[in-house]
Design an enzyme around this catalytic site. Structure first.
Site, PDB file in Angstrom:
ATOM      1  N   ASP A  13       0.827  -1.213   0.000  1.00 10.20           N
ATOM      2  CA  ASP A  13       0.000   0.000   0.000  1.00 10.20           C
ATOM      3  C   ASP A  13       0.857   1.256   0.000  1.00 10.20           C
ATOM      4  O   ASP A  13       0.492   2.263  -0.625  1.00 10.20           O
ATOM      5  CB  ASP A  13      -0.914   0.026   1.238  1.00 10.20           C
ATOM      6  N   ARG A  34      15.438   0.132   9.168  1.00  6.72           N
ATOM      7  CA  ARG A  34      16.766  -0.272   8.727  1.00  6.72           C
ATOM      8  C   ARG A  34      16.788  -1.779   8.466  1.00  6.72           C
ATOM      9  O   ARG A  34      16.234  -2.562   9.222  1.00  6.72           O
ATOM     10  CB  ARG A  34      17.772   0.095   9.832  1.00  6.72           C
ATOM     11  N   GLN A  81       3.107  -5.337  11.320  1.00  5.35           N
ATOM     12  CA  GLN A  81       3.342  -6.761  11.039  1.00  5.35           C
ATOM     13  C   GLN A  81       1.989  -7.212  10.519  1.00  5.35           C
ATOM     14  O   GLN A  81       1.041  -7.383  11.284  1.00  5.35           O
ATOM     15  CB  GLN A  81       3.782  -7.488  12.312  1.00  5.35           C
ATOM     16  N   THR A 123      -8.630  -2.769   9.603  1.00 11.66           N
ATOM     17  CA  THR A 123      -8.800  -3.936   8.733  1.00 11.66           C
ATOM     18  C   THR A 123     -10.091  -4.702   9.005  1.00 11.66           C
ATOM     19  O   THR A 123     -10.579  -4.751  10.146  1.00 11.66           O
ATOM     20  CB  THR A 123      -7.617  -4.901   8.931  1.00 11.66           C
ATOM     21  N   GLU A 125     -10.164  -7.728   9.305  1.00  7.36           N
ATOM     22  CA  GLU A 125      -9.830  -8.813  10.240  1.00  7.36           C
ATOM     23  C   GLU A 125     -10.366  -8.511  11.641  1.00  7.36           C
ATOM     24  O   GLU A 125     -10.482  -9.409  12.466  1.00  7.36           O
ATOM     25  CB  GLU A 125      -8.318  -9.026  10.297  1.00  7.36           C
ATOM     26  N   TYR A 147      -3.040 -10.736  15.201  1.00  2.19           N
ATOM     27  CA  TYR A 147      -3.043  -9.584  14.290  1.00  2.19           C
ATOM     28  C   TYR A 147      -4.364  -8.817  14.417  1.00  2.19           C
ATOM     29  O   TYR A 147      -4.373  -7.591  14.574  1.00  2.19           O
ATOM     30  CB  TYR A 147      -2.835 -10.060  12.843  1.00  2.19           C
ATOM     31  N   LYS A 151      -4.976  -5.018  15.765  1.00  3.29           N
ATOM     32  CA  LYS A 151      -5.607  -3.974  14.940  1.00  3.29           C
ATOM     33  C   LYS A 151      -6.825  -3.363  15.630  1.00  3.29           C
ATOM     34  O   LYS A 151      -7.123  -2.185  15.437  1.00  3.29           O
ATOM     35  CB  LYS A 151      -5.994  -4.548  13.573  1.00  3.29           C
ATOM     36  N   ARG A 182       1.638  -7.430  -4.196  1.00  2.00           N
ATOM     37  CA  ARG A 182       1.281  -8.107  -2.953  1.00  2.00           C
ATOM     38  C   ARG A 182       2.414  -9.055  -2.558  1.00  2.00           C
ATOM     39  O   ARG A 182       3.048  -9.686  -3.422  1.00  2.00           O
ATOM     40  CB  ARG A 182      -0.003  -8.905  -3.225  1.00  2.00           C
TER      41      ARG A 182
HETATM   42  P1  NAP Z   1       2.793  -4.902   3.850  1.00  3.28           P
HETATM   43  O1  NAP Z   1       3.019  -5.029   2.391  1.00  3.28           O
HETATM   44  O2  NAP Z   1       3.052  -6.068   4.746  1.00  3.28           O
HETATM   45  O3  NAP Z   1       3.681  -3.648   4.365  1.00  3.28           O
HETATM   46  C1  NAP Z   1       3.890  -3.432   5.733  1.00  3.28           C
HETATM   47  C2  NAP Z   1       4.899  -2.313   5.891  1.00  3.28           C
HETATM   48  O4  NAP Z   1       5.136  -2.081   7.291  1.00  3.28           O
HETATM   49  C3  NAP Z   1       6.278  -2.591   5.266  1.00  3.28           C
HETATM   50  O5  NAP Z   1       6.754  -1.400   4.677  1.00  3.28           O
HETATM   51  C4  NAP Z   1       7.114  -2.939   6.474  1.00  3.28           C
HETATM   52  O6  NAP Z   1       8.481  -2.707   6.309  1.00  3.28           O
HETATM   53  C5  NAP Z   1       6.535  -1.979   7.495  1.00  3.28           C
HETATM   54  N1  NAP Z   1       6.875  -2.305   8.877  1.00  3.28           N
HETATM   55  C6  NAP Z   1       6.717  -3.483   9.526  1.00  3.28           C
HETATM   56  N2  NAP Z   1       7.136  -3.378  10.801  1.00  3.28           N
HETATM   57  C7  NAP Z   1       7.589  -2.102  10.961  1.00  3.28           C
HETATM   58  C8  NAP Z   1       8.141  -1.391  12.039  1.00  3.28           C
HETATM   59  N3  NAP Z   1       8.362  -1.958  13.237  1.00  3.28           N
HETATM   60  N4  NAP Z   1       8.475  -0.088  11.853  1.00  3.28           N
HETATM   61  C9  NAP Z   1       8.287   0.502  10.653  1.00  3.28           C
HETATM   62  N5  NAP Z   1       7.790  -0.125   9.583  1.00  3.28           N
HETATM   63  C10 NAP Z   1       7.433  -1.414   9.743  1.00  3.28           C
HETATM   64  O7  NAP Z   1       1.299  -4.427   4.141  1.00  3.28           O
HETATM   65  P2  NAP Z   1       0.210  -3.756   3.147  1.00  3.28           P
HETATM   66  O8  NAP Z   1      -0.556  -4.834   2.498  1.00  3.28           O
HETATM   67  O9  NAP Z   1       0.881  -2.709   2.365  1.00  3.28           O
HETATM   68  O10 NAP Z   1      -0.769  -3.090   4.209  1.00  3.28           O
HETATM   69  C11 NAP Z   1      -0.564  -1.770   4.692  1.00  3.28           C
HETATM   70  C12 NAP Z   1      -1.283  -1.599   6.015  1.00  3.28           C
HETATM   71  O11 NAP Z   1      -2.663  -1.836   5.841  1.00  3.28           O
HETATM   72  C13 NAP Z   1      -0.837  -2.565   7.116  1.00  3.28           C
HETATM   73  O12 NAP Z   1      -0.960  -1.878   8.348  1.00  3.28           O
HETATM   74  C14 NAP Z   1      -1.869  -3.679   7.051  1.00  3.28           C
HETATM   75  O13 NAP Z   1      -1.968  -4.330   8.291  1.00  3.28           O
HETATM   76  C15 NAP Z   1      -3.114  -2.885   6.698  1.00  3.28           C
HETATM   77  N6  NAP Z   1      -4.154  -3.572   5.947  1.00  3.28           N
HETATM   78  C16 NAP Z   1      -3.830  -4.255   4.811  1.00  3.28           C
HETATM   79  C17 NAP Z   1      -4.846  -4.826   4.071  1.00  3.28           C
HETATM   80  C18 NAP Z   1      -4.558  -5.550   2.769  1.00  3.28           C
HETATM   81  O14 NAP Z   1      -5.433  -6.309   2.312  1.00  3.28           O
HETATM   82  N7  NAP Z   1      -3.408  -5.325   2.143  1.00  3.28           N
HETATM   83  C19 NAP Z   1      -6.181  -4.714   4.486  1.00  3.28           C
HETATM   84  C20 NAP Z   1      -6.459  -3.994   5.649  1.00  3.28           C
HETATM   85  C21 NAP Z   1      -5.436  -3.413   6.367  1.00  3.28           C
HETATM   86  P3  NAP Z   1       9.499  -3.835   5.686  1.00  3.28           P
HETATM   87  O15 NAP Z   1       9.353  -3.711   4.191  1.00  3.28           O
HETATM   88  O16 NAP Z   1      10.803  -3.407   6.227  1.00  3.28           O
HETATM   89  O17 NAP Z   1       9.018  -5.167   6.189  1.00  3.28           O
HETATM   90  O1  F7E Z   2      -5.452 -15.201   3.607  1.00  2.00           O
HETATM   91  C1  F7E Z   2      -6.738 -18.617   3.308  1.00  2.00           C
HETATM   92  C2  F7E Z   2      -6.445 -18.083   4.703  1.00  2.00           C
HETATM   93  O2  F7E Z   2      -3.130 -14.465   4.102  1.00  2.00           O
HETATM   94  C3  F7E Z   2      -6.737 -15.129   3.037  1.00  2.00           C
HETATM   95  C4  F7E Z   2      -3.742  -9.181   5.224  1.00  2.00           C
HETATM   96  O3  F7E Z   2      -3.427  -8.182   4.283  1.00  2.00           O
HETATM   97  O4  F7E Z   2      -6.048  -9.171   4.570  1.00  2.00           O
HETATM   98  C5  F7E Z   2      -4.917 -10.010   4.723  1.00  2.00           C
HETATM   99  O5  F7E Z   2      -5.178 -11.033   5.678  1.00  2.00           O
HETATM  100  C6  F7E Z   2      -7.486 -16.424   3.301  1.00  2.00           C
HETATM  101  C7  F7E Z   2      -7.415 -16.911   4.748  1.00  2.00           C
HETATM  102  O6  F7E Z   2      -5.008 -12.769   3.915  1.00  2.00           O
HETATM  103  C8  F7E Z   2      -3.702 -20.238   2.215  1.00  2.00           C
HETATM  104  O7  F7E Z   2      -6.675 -19.078   5.695  1.00  2.00           O
HETATM  105  C9  F7E Z   2      -5.816 -20.718   2.312  1.00  2.00           C
HETATM  106  O8  F7E Z   2      -8.685 -17.363   5.145  1.00  2.00           O
HETATM  107  O9  F7E Z   2      -4.177 -13.828   1.898  1.00  2.00           O
HETATM  108  P1  F7E Z   2      -4.342 -14.075   3.338  1.00  2.00           P
HETATM  109  P2  F7E Z   2      -5.804 -12.457   5.269  1.00  2.00           P
HETATM  110  O10 F7E Z   2      -5.460 -13.403   6.348  1.00  2.00           O
HETATM  111  O11 F7E Z   2      -7.238 -12.292   4.914  1.00  2.00           O
HETATM  112  C10 F7E Z   2      -6.496  -8.524   5.771  1.00  2.00           C
HETATM  113  C11 F7E Z   2      -7.661  -7.641   5.417  1.00  2.00           C
HETATM  114  C12 F7E Z   2      -5.393  -7.831   6.484  1.00  2.00           C
HETATM  115  O12 F7E Z   2      -5.619  -6.836   7.161  1.00  2.00           O
HETATM  116  C13 F7E Z   2      -4.086  -8.533   6.561  1.00  2.00           C
HETATM  117  O13 F7E Z   2      -3.033  -7.612   6.859  1.00  2.00           O
HETATM  118  O14 F7E Z   2      -6.870 -17.447   2.511  1.00  2.00           O
HETATM  119  N1  F7E Z   2      -5.664 -19.468   2.781  1.00  2.00           N
HETATM  120  N2  F7E Z   2      -4.628 -21.224   1.963  1.00  2.00           N
HETATM  121  C14 F7E Z   2      -4.370 -19.132   2.740  1.00  2.00           C
HETATM  122  N3  F7E Z   2      -3.726 -17.998   3.066  1.00  2.00           N
HETATM  123  C15 F7E Z   2      -2.393 -17.949   2.878  1.00  2.00           C
HETATM  124  N4  F7E Z   2      -1.722 -16.836   3.176  1.00  2.00           N
HETATM  125  N5  F7E Z   2      -1.684 -19.033   2.396  1.00  2.00           N
HETATM  126  C16 F7E Z   2      -2.296 -20.212   2.038  1.00  2.00           C
HETATM  127  O15 F7E Z   2      -1.651 -21.148   1.613  1.00  2.00           O
END
Ligand code: NAP
Ligand code: F7E
Length: 322
Positions: A13, A34, A81, A123, A125, A147, A151, A182
């Site tokens: 993001d 870092r 995380q 989120t 979640e 997680y 959140k 992703r």
């Molecule tokens: P992501 O790809 O996992 O990116 C997470 C970022 O946080 C990375 O830049 C990571 O740095 C940084 N980070 C982790 N620990 C840190 C720390 N202690 N201090 C500073 N930076 C740190 O996640 P994303 O998918 O872009 O999601 C962005 C945000 O939206 C997250 O808060 C996630 O939980 C939330 N979110 C995501 C989704 C989704 O579907 N993608 C949905 C709802 C909410 P490194 O590169 O160094 O690891």
């Molecule tokens: O899993 C199922 C798994 O890890 C989606 C994060 O960005 O979105 C993300 O969380 C579903 C789950 O995403 C595998 O059990 C099956 O039901 O892609 P995921 P997530 O857990 O929904 C939310 C909105 C966030 O906020 C989070 O940061 O898929 N599943 N088989 C699997 N998932 C993974 N990873 N790997 C498998 O092999």
């Protein structure tokens, strides 16, 4: 010129939001932690246009220093995380970063830059074992992982700083959003990357966990627009951001393999290692508030998203085998 600070700039993001804010004419300051090797792959194409500054959500002094130095008008807290499976194995680290990290940043903003507008990455979640379907801003939370629990804390501390100190702090309750950027551990990208490897003859199977889980999957590029829109409103609030459609992991597999003309059932194997101690079975969001107040709507359908990701991974794997 407005200045925006993005934590988590190296993440999925962070890279899309940075691109978007640059296109709007912002000075974009990206905070990164870092590491012994650089991990700027997602922002390499815009790196020269960004200000990159070291800092860590675990270290409040570093947050204060970044805020003092750049005096941002808007702060987007995307760092976390963010992988649910890892949160079961590292619950304390997840809490430190994803929960308490939000308080460290909010408190630093309150101290250094109280008028800055703040975005918290909440989120779907948090809904976990869902109390109603579809889920909206008023749906009670019942998180199902460390997680999700972290959140919920981050969400409520954001609401609390808004109510206690009058800060313009908004929380975007975003449902799953994906893209070719992703991380490979998340299920969409795991599937599309393996489809590309299988299509190129480099792999012969794909091991997954729960195929019945259902998610509301959108495109990350659409979702970062909603983040910005929230901070342009006269008053801060919480918003669900979602497509309103849900699909199972099984449907995801079917669609992704079909893009390259393969039958998913020949390649997908269920593996207990990828099952979670507690699962979120069904998520589907109601983004009526975001549609009405922000004028936000998604532009990419589920089928388009899966095709986009498979095609990007086909190109990536083709380049790797050359
Ligand atoms: P992501 O790809 O996992 O990116 C997470 C970022 O946080 C990375 O830049 C990571 O740095 C940084 N980070 C982790 N620990 C840190 C720390 N202690 N201090 C500073 N930076 C740190 O996640 P994303 O998918 O872009 O999601 C962005 C945000 O939206 C997250 O808060 C996630 O939980 C939330 N979110 C995501 C989704 C989704 O579907 N993608 C949905 C709802 C909410 P490194 O590169 O160094 O690891
Ligand atoms: O899993 C199922 C798994 O890890 C989606 C994060 O960005 O979105 C993300 O969380 C579903 C789950 O995403 C595998 O059990 C099956 O039901 O892609 P995921 P997530 O857990 O929904 C939310 C909105 C966030 O906020 C989070 O940061 O898929 N599943 N088989 C699997 N998932 C993974 N990873 N790997 C498998 O092999």
């Amino acid at each position: 010129m407005k200045t925006a600070l993005i934590t988590g700039i190296t993440g999925q993001d962070g890279s899309y939001l940075a691109e978007y804010l640059l296109s709007l004419g912002y000075r974009v300051v990206g905070m990164h932690r870092r590491s012994s090797t650089l991990n700027f792959e997602r922002i390499a194409h815009i790196q020269d246009d960004l200000v990159l500054e070291p800092g860590d959500l675990l270290d409040e002094a570093s947050l204060i220093a970044v805020l003092r130095r750049y005096e941002p008008d808007e702060v987007y807290n995307l760092a976390a995380q963010s992988f649910v499976q890892t949160s079961f194995g590292q619950p304390v680290l997840t809490g430190e970063t994803t929960a308490l990290g939000v308080t460290r940043l909010l408190d630093a903003v309150r101290t250094v830059r109280p008028d800055a507008r703040f975005y918290q990455a909440s989120t779907s979640e948090m809904f976990g074992k869902v109390a109603e379907t579809p889920q909206r801003e008023t749906t009670p939370f019942h998180p199902r992982s460390p997680y999700g629990v972290a959140k919920v804390y981050g969400h409520w501390i954001t609401v609390n700083y808004r109510e206690s100190y009058g800060m313009h702090a908004s929380s975007g309750i975003l449902f799953n959003h994906e893209s070719p950027r992703r991380g490979l551990e998340f299920v969409t990208r795991k599937v599309t990357f393996h489809v590309a490897r299988i299509a190129h003859g480099l792999a012969h199977e794909l091991r997954l966990g729960n195929l019945d889980a259902q998610r509301d999957w959108g495109f990350a590029g659409d979702y970062v627009r909603a983040m910005w829109l929230m901070l342009q409103q006269p008053a801060a609030d919480d918003y669900v951001v979602a497509t309103g459609e849900t699909h199972s992991v099984r449907e995801l597999c079917e669609r992704a393999f079909a893009v390259v003309g393969l039958d998913w059932e020949r390649y997908v194997r269920v593996d207990e290692r990828f099952m979670r101690p507690a699962e979120v079975d069904l998520l589907v969001g109601d983004a009526t508030r975001a549609r009405r107040r922000l004028g936000w709507s998604p532009s990419v359908t589920f089928d388009e998203l899966v095709s986009m990701m498979v095609e990007a991974d086909m190109d990536l794997v083709a380049r790797q085998v050359k």
